[in-house]
Design an enzyme around this catalytic site. Structure first.
Site, PDB file in Angstrom:
ATOM      1  N   ARG A 127       0.831  -1.209   0.000  1.00 36.72           N
ATOM      2  CA  ARG A 127       0.000   0.000   0.000  1.00 36.72           C
ATOM      3  C   ARG A 127       0.861   1.253   0.000  1.00 36.72           C
ATOM      4  NH1 ARG A 127      -4.991  -1.225   4.151  1.00 36.72           N
ATOM      5  NH2 ARG A 127      -5.395  -3.350   3.466  1.00 36.72           N
ATOM      6  N   GLU A 150     -10.756  -1.519  -5.684  1.00 34.37           N
ATOM      7  CA  GLU A 150     -11.297  -0.577  -4.705  1.00 34.37           C
ATOM      8  C   GLU A 150     -10.401   0.662  -4.573  1.00 34.37           C
ATOM      9  OE1 GLU A 150     -11.117  -1.460  -0.509  1.00 34.37           O
ATOM     10  OE2 GLU A 150     -13.140  -0.743  -0.141  1.00 34.37           O
TER      11      GLU A 150
HETATM   12  N1  5AD Z   1      -7.441 -10.394   6.124  1.00 31.32           N
HETATM   13  C1  5AD Z   1      -8.677 -10.187   6.644  1.00 31.32           C
HETATM   14  N2  5AD Z   1      -9.119  -8.996   7.052  1.00 31.32           N
HETATM   15  C2  5AD Z   1      -8.279  -7.957   6.946  1.00 31.32           C
HETATM   16  N3  5AD Z   1      -8.431  -6.660   7.275  1.00 31.32           N
HETATM   17  C3  5AD Z   1      -7.300  -6.008   6.961  1.00 31.32           C
HETATM   18  N4  5AD Z   1      -6.402  -6.875   6.447  1.00 31.32           N
HETATM   19  C4  5AD Z   1      -6.994  -8.096   6.422  1.00 31.32           C
HETATM   20  C5  5AD Z   1      -6.586  -9.371   6.004  1.00 31.32           C
HETATM   21  N5  5AD Z   1      -5.374  -9.588   5.505  1.00 31.32           N
HETATM   22  C6  5AD Z   1      -9.625  -6.075   7.847  1.00 31.32           C
HETATM   23  C7  5AD Z   1      -9.488  -5.578   9.265  1.00 31.32           C
HETATM   24  C8  5AD Z   1     -10.590  -4.556   9.325  1.00 31.32           C
HETATM   25  C9  5AD Z   1     -10.726  -4.051   7.915  1.00 31.32           C
HETATM   26  C10 5AD Z   1     -10.400  -2.624   7.711  1.00 31.32           C
HETATM   27  O1  5AD Z   1      -9.934  -4.882   7.127  1.00 31.32           O
HETATM   28  O2  5AD Z   1      -9.692  -6.599  10.190  1.00 31.32           O
HETATM   29  O3  5AD Z   1     -11.805  -5.194   9.594  1.00 31.32           O
END
Ligand code: 5AD
Length: 494
Positions: A111, A182
């Site tokens: 990112r 996104e």
């Molecule tokens: N796998 C699952 N959920 C994720 N989030 C961020 N990275 C991951 C990942 N690798 C989720 C966080 C939050 C949202 C912004 O994105 O838990 O719920």
């Protein structure tokens, strides 16, 4: 172009703000050199590859088909460091979670365009046998790595991230078979970065949209989804709506046709239902007023984006509550949380549990229609006026140019996002909940609102202060931020 001046219904073949093909191709050469995997992106090959993807695995098709059935699609977040593990994870969510749409959540290094550190993360993950990145490093795995992922599953896959400069990420993603992307120049800058200039992120995202638009010209539809929830913390719906509409306009200008606008659950049921209905209505109205007619607009509801309870049973309640609201508002898609939300990246089992809880509510709510109460109508009327007023001011500041208007609006504080890390943001807007839990503005900073709307916000907050036997103060904001994780919506004094 100015919202109010356009009356034509015909879709212009191009418009003045679309990046020229020459400028686009010139920039591509530079973009692809940022990391060695960029060299493998060949647009002719990418188009042939995208063309042979099963239409049932194309994001925009699945959205269109579901919208026609008035069905709400469910989608998790998920991403790990290594290709095989990521494939296994997505297959699990598809089979055990019955996800309609799949994600590939990108890691934090990617990112920030820190590909060398992502590479180390991949190495260490291989050595340790566990993912040491918080997402899938798309750029490092390159076109072939991405194709192994998108080919392994039976559902459309979207790239979800948080990248201010996502140009190389988008190039590799689309050549790699992803069919939705996104983000946006505001929503992936202001909540995610401290010091990336808005002009830079907006310009870089115009490139991403031009790339998606270019695929569209070759007959390959790419779905785009601005990130609606922003900081996920007490964001007044008028703010996120205006930003979503601006990002939608910027995407349409570059030729994008399939757009999904998002909204993060605020917590007050009538306000949330009104917000989603208003988002759809005003986005459609604004796009048409700007001269765009040939687009497919859908909405996505994000289950609660703020702090979650640690207790898994309570977390399931938060997940189910959000799903219920999305159903009452007729969202096209819902992004699902997990019972591990308070702890960090969820296990695949927890992720599938969140999906199944969501599915159960959706099935029970099927055919019940939208919520239609006096409170919903009142919130819709307020929100429509707020959004129209702010949007008008932004476009005015830009002399009709969406990008310039956005930059000027943030400079002037006309657009302000609460709790954002970005220095581009004034941070003078102070939101808090009223006595019914609706998000109001205690201080609006320089966000333009008619005097009677300002009074409305203040009166609603004073009503809460009276009920709590205290004055309206910053303490309420702090109380509200932690309330849900402690088991309530409104942060009342104990
Ligand atoms: N796998 C699952 N959920 C994720 N989030 C961020 N990275 C991951 C990942 N690798 C989720 C966080 C939050 C949202 C912004 O994105 O838990 O719920």
């Amino acid at each position: 172009m100015m919202l109010q001046e356009v009356t034509s219904v015909a879709m212009p073949a191009t418009n003045g703000r679309m990046i020229s093909l020459d400028a686009f191709h010139a920039q591509r050469q530079e973009v692809l050199q940022a990391w060695p995997t960029g060299a493998a992106v060949n647009l002719d090959d990418a188009v042939s590859y995208q063309r042979q993807i099963d239409p049932r695995k194309r994001f925009s098709n699945v959205l269109r088909e579901a919208a026609a059935r008035r069905a709400m699609l469910i989608q998790p977040r998920a991403g790990v460091a290594l290709i095989e593990d990521h494939v296994r994870l997505l297959k699990y969510l598809e089979n055990e979670g019955e996800a309609d749409l799949l994600p590939t959540t990108v890691d934090a290094y990617t990112r920030q365009n820190r590909y060398a550190e992502a590479a180390k993360g991949i190495e260490k993950s291989m050595a340790s046998g566990t993912s040491l990145l918080n997402g899938f490093p798309i750029v490092n795995h390159g076109v072939d790595g991405c194709r192994r992922v998108t080919e392994a599953v039976n559902r459309p896959v979207q790239v979800r991230h948080g990248t201010p400069d996502a140009r190389l990420l988008a190039e590799i993603s689309l050549a790699g078979g992803f069919t939705s992307f996104e983000g946006g120049g505001i929503s992936y800058n202001i909540p995610y970065a401290k010091s990336v200039p808005l002009r830079k992120s907006l310009t870089d995202w115009q490139y991403v949209d031009r790339l998606c638009g270019w695929y569209g010209e070759q007959g390959i539809e790419v779905n785009r989804e601005p990130f609606g929830p922003l900081t996920g913390t007490l964001v007044p719906p008028c703010i996120s709506h205006v930003i979503g509409i601006l990002e939608g306009l910027l995407a349409l200008e570059q030729g994008v046709k399939s757009l999904t606008l998002g909204y993060g659950q605020g917590g007050c049921v009538p306000q949330d239902v009104a917000a989603l209905l208003t988002l759809r209505k005003l986005a459609d109205e604004s796009f048409r007023a700007a001269g765009f007619a040939d687009f497919h607009l859908t909405t996505v509801f994000h289950q609660w984006m703020g702090g979650f309870p640690e207790d898994e049973s309570r977390a399931f309640a938060v997940i189910s509550w959000g799903t219920m609201v999305a159903c009452l508002a007729g969202a096209d898609k819902i992004i699902v949380k997990t019972p591990h939300e308070a702890m960090g990246v969820p296990s695949k089992e927890a992720n599938a549990q969140g999906l199944r809880a969501t599915r159960q509510i959706i099935n029970m709510m099927a055919d019940q229609g939208c919520l239609n109460t006096e409170a919903v109508t009142r919130e819709q009327a307020v929100l429509e006026r707020e959004v129209r007023g702010i949007l008008r001011k932004v476009l005015e500041l830009g002399g009709g140019d969406v990008r310039e208007g956005t930059i000027a609006a943030f400079e002037a504080g006309v657009l302000d996002v609460p709790f954002a890390p970005s220095m581009q943001c004034r941070g003078k807007l102070l939101p808090m909940r009223d006595n019914e839990g609706c998000i109001r503005m205690f201080s609006r900073g320089a966000v333009p609102l008619d005097a009677d709307l300002v009074t409305f916000h203040r009166e609603r907050l004073e009503e809460r202060a009276r009920a709590e036997g205290r004055t309206v103060s910053f303490q309420m904001v702090t109380d509200d931020i932690y309330a849900i994780s402690k088991g309530r919506l409104v942060g009342r004094p104990r």
